[in-house]
Design a protein around this motif. Sequence first.
Motif, short mmCIF file in Angstrom:
data_model
loop_
_atom_site.label_atom_id
_atom_site.label_comp_id
_atom_site.label_asym_id
_atom_site.label_seq_id
_atom_site.Cartn_x
_atom_site.Cartn_y
_atom_site.Cartn_z
N VAL A 197 0.65 -1.14 -0.12
CA VAL A 197 -0.02 -0.14 0.15
C VAL A 197 0.53 1.35 0.15
CG1 VAL A 197 -1.88 1.36 0.90
CG2 VAL A 197 -1.88 -1.22 1.43
N ILE A 198 1.77 1.41 1.10
CA ILE A 198 2.37 2.77 0.64
C ILE A 198 3.40 2.67 -0.65
CG2 ILE A 198 4.67 3.63 1.94
CD1 ILE A 198 3.83 2.11 4.57
N VAL A 205 0.98 9.00 6.00
CA VAL A 205 -0.09 9.46 5.25
C VAL A 205 -0.72 8.30 5.97
CG1 VAL A 205 -1.56 9.44 3.27
CG2 VAL A 205 -0.02 11.11 4.03
N PHE A 206 -0.10 6.49 5.23
CA PHE A 206 -0.57 5.58 5.88
C PHE A 206 -1.19 5.25 6.95
CE2 PHE A 206 0.17 1.17 6.89
CZ PHE A 206 -0.75 0.59 6.11
N GLU A 207 -0.16 5.53 8.20
CA GLU A 207 0.05 5.07 9.07
C GLU A 207 -1.40 6.83 10.15
OE1 GLU A 207 0.48 2.59 10.14
OE2 GLU A 207 1.61 3.04 11.84
N LEU A 208 -1.50 7.27 9.42
CA LEU A 208 -2.31 8.53 10.14
C LEU A 208 -3.91 8.24 9.85
CD1 LEU A 208 -0.63 11.95 8.55
CD2 LEU A 208 -1.16 11.02 11.63
N ARG A 243 -1.81 13.07 -5.73
CA ARG A 243 -1.56 11.56 -6.36
C ARG A 243 -1.67 10.59 -4.62
NH1 ARG A 243 2.67 10.97 -10.27
NH2 ARG A 243 4.02 10.27 -8.11
N LEU A 244 -0.94 11.01 -3.73
CA LEU A 244 -0.75 10.69 -2.56
C LEU A 244 -2.01 10.52 -1.90
CD1 LEU A 244 0.46 9.14 0.16
CD2 LEU A 244 2.21 11.00 0.50
N ALA A 245 -2.93 11.54 -1.93
CA ALA A 245 -4.34 11.80 -0.78
C ALA A 245 -5.15 11.13 -1.71
CB ALA A 245 -4.45 13.38 -1.22
N ALA A 246 -4.90 10.70 -2.89
CA ALA A 246 -6.39 10.40 -3.48
C ALA A 246 -6.87 9.11 -2.91
CB ALA A 246 -6.23 10.33 -4.51
N PRO A 247 -6.17 7.94 -2.63
CA PRO A 247 -6.80 6.76 -2.99
C PRO A 247 -6.97 7.27 -0.65
CG PRO A 247 -4.37 6.53 -3.00
CD PRO A 247 -5.06 8.01 -2.89
N TYR A 248 -6.75 7.70 -0.57
CA TYR A 248 -7.30 7.89 1.11
C TYR A 248 -8.41 8.96 1.79
CZ TYR A 248 -2.81 5.62 2.59
OH TYR A 248 -1.10 5.09 2.79
#
Length: 502
Positions: free
Chosen positions: A307-308, A362-365, A384-389
């Motif tokens: 995931v990361i 971000v994964f942990e948050l 791009r980093l924000a989208a999946p979350y």
Amino acid sequence: MTAKTLGRNLEILEKYRKYADVAELRVDCLDPDERLLIRRFPEQAGIPIILTIRRDTDGGLFVGGEGARISLMARGLAYAEADRRRNFAYLDIEEDLNVSSLEEAARTFGTRIIRSYHNIKGTDADLPMRIRSMRRSGDEIVKVAVMANSTRDVLELLCAGKECEGHEKILISMGHFGVYSRILSEQFGSLFSYSGALSEPDALPAAPGQIEVRELANLYHFRNITKATKIYGVTGYPLKATSSPSFFNTVFELEGSNAVYVPFPADSITDLIDIAKELNVEGISVTVPYKEAIIPFLDFQSDEVGVIGACNTLTLTPQGWLGTNTDARGFSDSLLRFLNKPNFKRQRVTVIGAGGAARSVVFELHRLGAKVLILNRTIHKARRLAAPYKFSWGGLDEQGIEKMEKYRDIIIQTTSAGMEGINPDNLSDDPAAMYNFCGREEVMDLVYKPKMTAFLKRASNAGCNVLNGFDMLIRQARYQYTQFTGKEFPEHFLSRVQFGEF
Ligand code: ATR
């Protein structure tokens, strides 16, 4: 021993005696008058001495002609004594030097010949052949010291050594890329490792990449390394400074394990993996810039890595390389402990940066329930980093900074801005200079060198609680220890473990 006088070399030898089994007298480093007085040195030193007069073309300081050099060597050997401890124990003769009288004299009086080849520019292609053909008689020790300009060069030397197993030899990859060839001498098939009293102001490093003698002994426990020693290390590029060897080697020493942890600076992760296989390395910490590049080499990986998209820990298992990510847990453990909270529920958090480090954060948050805004200099990476979350995102510009109003319970700085050594004038770099702290934010900077970045200092001055990345570094290393060894980290050692630098 590279001081200018024999007296000074003896002084240095006295101070460092317990670290050395053999000493090399580099006659070329002596003042010209002193060079004439070398004959009594072995007796004065009281330890086996190698007589070496290195030419400038081989990386030494001798610029006189070959005639002068040969007569100096002869002077060192002349009038051998019955008590061999009073003679030079070894004589270093370059492979292109043909003086049979000198060799005969050495052999007759029990001075062993080290037949040496140096290439201070690079690593030759024909190393196995060279190693095999250099020795002129059975009792010679072959020494090949070649400059490694890449990880591939180190691999070449390592493989050449394996091809020539059984020969008594010394193989050294000089320079930064080859630093571990000086620690893992046993694995490289070398009889000696050359080190120096490099903290003495007048002791020159005898060759590029040499490790200070106390460091070799106290940090890497060089003398305890055998073929049975488990090998771990850290890879990255340029990997000029890393605290991890100090952490792991101290723990290994305290618990009495036969293991060593070394730096593996690498310009190619492909070649480094090949080296790891050749050396039977059991675990590797992966750092900048390879946390993503390593993924194709994994035989299997933890869910986090998938995931990361970043892996910082490689462990050899019977099924091959396992990739895990200990940065993520290291980060959340550190911050939650600082906040004295069990998770990030109801916390509104700004993350500055959208690179590899930010991805773990971000994964942990997300996993622990935070609401997050990601701001990055290059805005599309934030998106791009924000989208999946389904997190918010923005640039490090006026609009982005305005959005922080709603995400400021916690602010986490994940970029390398402000990190020591990134570039000479970046110490005042503050990636969120436009943001005014109100004083109630909890602020974390992943950087730990310097302890207080410009960003963290500003937060602290405004009254915020601040945390740097040092505690996270230790916590992720503890998880790495568990991955590598399958054991819980021995917490009672923690206060005795120091993070030095190599
Ligand atoms: P790391 O693994 O350390 O996160 P990385 O993946 O190369 O390294 O990411 C570096 C991050 O630091 C990026 O978010 C980068 O911003 P860009 O995506 O715009 O390049 C950020 N960064 C580096 N130097 C910066 C600076 N001086 N100001 C702001 N952001 C910076």
